[in-house]
Write a protein that holds these residues in place. Structure first.
Motif, PDB file in Angstrom:
ATOM      1  N   LEU A  30      81.317  71.481 102.700  1.00 16.54           N
ATOM      2  CA  LEU A  30      80.712  72.574 103.464  1.00 16.54           C
ATOM      3  C   LEU A  30      80.134  72.104 104.799  1.00 16.54           C
ATOM      4  N   ALA A  31      79.653  70.858 104.844  1.00 18.09           N
ATOM      5  CA  ALA A  31      78.973  70.375 106.046  1.00 18.09           C
ATOM      6  C   ALA A  31      79.415  68.957 106.389  1.00 18.09           C
ATOM      7  N   MET A  32      79.594  68.718 107.695  1.00 25.38           N
ATOM      8  CA  MET A  32      80.034  67.394 108.143  1.00 25.38           C
ATOM      9  C   MET A  32      78.938  66.342 107.994  1.00 25.38           C
ATOM     10  N   MET A  33      77.664  66.782 108.165  1.00 25.01           N
ATOM     11  CA  MET A  33      76.560  65.829 108.143  1.00 25.01           C
ATOM     12  C   MET A  33      75.434  66.255 107.209  1.00 25.01           C
ATOM     13  N   PRO A  34      75.671  66.177 105.903  1.00 25.35           N
ATOM     14  CA  PRO A  34      74.577  66.484 104.994  1.00 25.35           C
ATOM     15  C   PRO A  34      73.607  65.305 104.945  1.00 25.35           C
ATOM     16  N   ASP A  35      72.318  65.587 104.815  1.00 24.08           N
ATOM     17  CA  ASP A  35      71.339  64.504 104.790  1.00 24.08           C
ATOM     18  C   ASP A  35      70.102  64.962 104.006  1.00 24.08           C
ATOM     19  N   ILE A  36      69.369  63.991 103.490  1.00 23.70           N
ATOM     20  CA  ILE A  36      68.131  64.313 102.778  1.00 23.70           C
ATOM     21  C   ILE A  36      67.006  64.386 103.803  1.00 23.70           C
ATOM     22  N   HIS A  37      66.354  65.530 103.867  1.00 28.18           N
ATOM     23  CA  HIS A  37      65.279  65.759 104.833  1.00 28.18           C
ATOM     24  C   HIS A  37      63.961  66.010 104.121  1.00 28.18           C
ATOM     25  N   GLU A  38      62.890  65.841 104.900  1.00 29.62           N
ATOM     26  CA  GLU A  38      61.581  66.251 104.396  1.00 29.62           C
ATOM     27  C   GLU A  38      60.843  66.989 105.500  1.00 29.62           C
ATOM     28  N   THR A  39      60.277  68.143 105.118  1.00 29.50           N
ATOM     29  CA  THR A  39      59.440  68.901 106.046  1.00 29.50           C
ATOM     30  C   THR A  39      57.996  68.468 105.835  1.00 29.50           C
ATOM     31  N   LYS A  40      57.324  68.171 106.943  1.00 34.10           N
ATOM     32  CA  LYS A  40      55.916  67.789 106.861  1.00 34.10           C
ATOM     33  C   LYS A  40      55.111  68.698 107.772  1.00 34.10           C
ATOM     34  N   THR A  41      53.921  69.079 107.301  1.00 37.31           N
ATOM     35  CA  THR A  41      53.033  69.914 108.101  1.00 37.31           C
ATOM     36  C   THR A  41      51.801  69.088 108.454  1.00 37.31           C
ATOM     37  N   ASP A  42      51.486  68.985 109.758  1.00 38.13           N
ATOM     38  CA  ASP A  42      50.336  68.169 110.175  1.00 38.13           C
ATOM     39  C   ASP A  42      49.027  68.953 110.093  1.00 38.13           C
ATOM     40  N   ALA A  43      47.928  68.322 110.474  1.00 40.16           N
ATOM     41  CA  ALA A  43      46.596  68.917 110.351  1.00 40.16           C
ATOM     42  C   ALA A  43      46.459  70.205 111.157  1.00 40.16           C
ATOM     43  N   ASN A  44      47.276  70.351 112.202  1.00 46.44           N
ATOM     44  CA  ASN A  44      47.216  71.549 113.034  1.00 46.44           C
ATOM     45  C   ASN A  44      48.155  72.651 112.533  1.00 46.44           C
ATOM     46  N   GLY A  45      48.784  72.411 111.406  1.00 47.00           N
ATOM     47  CA  GLY A  45      49.670  73.406 110.845  1.00 47.00           C
ATOM     48  C   GLY A  45      51.058  73.427 111.465  1.00 47.00           C
ATOM     49  N   VAL A  46      51.347  72.402 112.253  1.00 49.16           N
ATOM     50  CA  VAL A  46      52.667  72.314 112.879  1.00 49.16           C
ATOM     51  C   VAL A  46      53.594  71.538 111.958  1.00 49.16           C
ATOM     52  N   SER A  47      54.723  72.155 111.604  1.00 48.22           N
ATOM     53  CA  SER A  47      55.642  71.441 110.714  1.00 48.22           C
ATOM     54  C   SER A  47      56.851  70.919 111.460  1.00 48.22           C
ATOM     55  N   SER A  48      57.331  69.792 110.988  1.00 48.06           N
ATOM     56  CA  SER A  48      58.518  69.182 111.566  1.00 48.06           C
ATOM     57  C   SER A  48      59.290  68.566 110.410  1.00 48.06           C
ATOM     58  N   MET A  49      60.546  68.268 110.648  1.00 49.77           N
ATOM     59  CA  MET A  49      61.307  67.636 109.562  1.00 49.77           C
ATOM     60  C   MET A  49      62.202  66.535 110.080  1.00 49.77           C
ATOM     61  N   GLY A  50      62.525  65.642 109.185  1.00 55.33           N
ATOM     62  CA  GLY A  50      63.392  64.526 109.538  1.00 55.33           C
ATOM     63  C   GLY A  50      63.973  63.890 108.292  1.00 55.33           C
ATOM     64  N   PRO A  51      64.933  62.981 108.492  1.00 54.14           N
ATOM     65  CA  PRO A  51      65.579  62.317 107.356  1.00 54.14           C
ATOM     66  C   PRO A  51      64.585  61.462 106.571  1.00 54.14           C
ATOM     67  N   VAL A  52      64.722  61.443 105.235  1.00 55.68           N
ATOM     68  CA  VAL A  52      63.873  60.582 104.420  1.00 55.68           C
ATOM     69  C   VAL A  52      64.606  59.334 103.943  1.00 55.68           C
ATOM     70  N   GLY A  53      65.901  59.279 104.182  1.00 52.01           N
ATOM     71  CA  GLY A  53      66.647  58.071 103.805  1.00 52.01           C
ATOM     72  C   GLY A  53      67.068  58.075 102.356  1.00 52.01           C
ATOM     73  N   GLU A  54      66.112  58.055 101.444  1.00 51.84           N
ATOM     74  CA  GLU A  54      66.449  58.061 100.024  1.00 51.84           C
ATOM     75  C   GLU A  54      65.321  58.688  99.223  1.00 51.84           C
ATOM     76  N   ILE A  55      65.651  59.077  98.003  1.00 51.15           N
ATOM     77  CA  ILE A  55      64.649  59.660  97.106  1.00 51.15           C
ATOM     78  C   ILE A  55      64.605  58.831  95.834  1.00 51.15           C
ATOM     79  N   THR A  56      63.424  58.391  95.468  1.00 50.06           N
ATOM     80  CA  THR A  56      63.245  57.633  94.236  1.00 50.06           C
ATOM     81  C   THR A  56      62.738  58.567  93.141  1.00 50.06           C
ATOM     82  N   ILE A  57      63.436  58.567  92.010  1.00 49.07           N
ATOM     83  CA  ILE A  57      63.062  59.429  90.892  1.00 49.07           C
ATOM     84  C   ILE A  57      62.642  58.527  89.726  1.00 49.07           C
TER      85      ILE A  57
END
Ligand SMILES: [Cu+2]
Length: 153
Positions: free
Chosen positions: A68-95
């Motif tokens: 479905l997608a050429m570039m699937p990736d694991i992302h994480e959304t983070k919200t800072d103290a001012n309520g501004v959210s941004s997201m970026g790759p997390v690389g890997e997930i440990t379970i």
């Protein structure tokens, strides 16, 4: 005679059991996978699910693959103290063994960049998870409505 035949069969089945593996990715159970329909293909899609580790070893998710997608990736959304959210790759997930990790809106998610086709409500797409031990797991992800907030719609 019948009894001993049954015993022999039971014994051969026992011997035929695969030996326990230390790899771990086969212990992962994916629950409640879902995604949202898209308007077109210009914006990336996202997929959500819960990854449950039923085994006794930590399992690490390294990456994603989908037609479905050429570039699937694991992302994480983070919200800072001012309520501004941004997201970026997390690389890997440990379970960790015996635990679950949720991919959900506002947190970690499978980002589907460079969509190849529109995501149509009611359809599904295959998403392959690649783990550190070399194991893979392919999940059929249902596409819900464009405003869906969870697997219940
Ligand atoms: Cu993202």
């Amino acid at each position: 005679m019948r009894y001993s035949t049954a015993l022999a069969l039971a014994f051969s089945m026992l011997v035929g059991l695969p030996t326990a593996s230390v790899a771990g990715s086969e212990d992962i159970v994916v629950e409640d996978a879902w995604s949202r329909a898209s308007i077109g293909i210009n914006r990336p899609g996202a997929a959500y699910m819960t990854l449950r580790n039923t085994g006794t070893d930590t399992v690490t998710l390294l990456g994603l693959e989908t037609p479905l997608a050429m570039m699937p990736d694991i992302h994480e959304t983070k919200t800072d103290a001012n309520g501004v959210s941004s997201m970026g790759p997390v690389g890997e997930i440990t379970i960790p063994a015996g635990e679950s990790v949720a991919l959900e809106p506002g947190g970690m998610h499978a980002m589907l960049m460079r969509l190849q086709t529109k995501m149509v409500e009611g359809e599904t797409f295959p998403l392959t998870l690649t783990f550190a031990d070399g194991g893979t797991l392919t999940v059929d992800v249902p596409i819900l409505g464009i405003a869906a907030r969870g697997p219940e719609g």
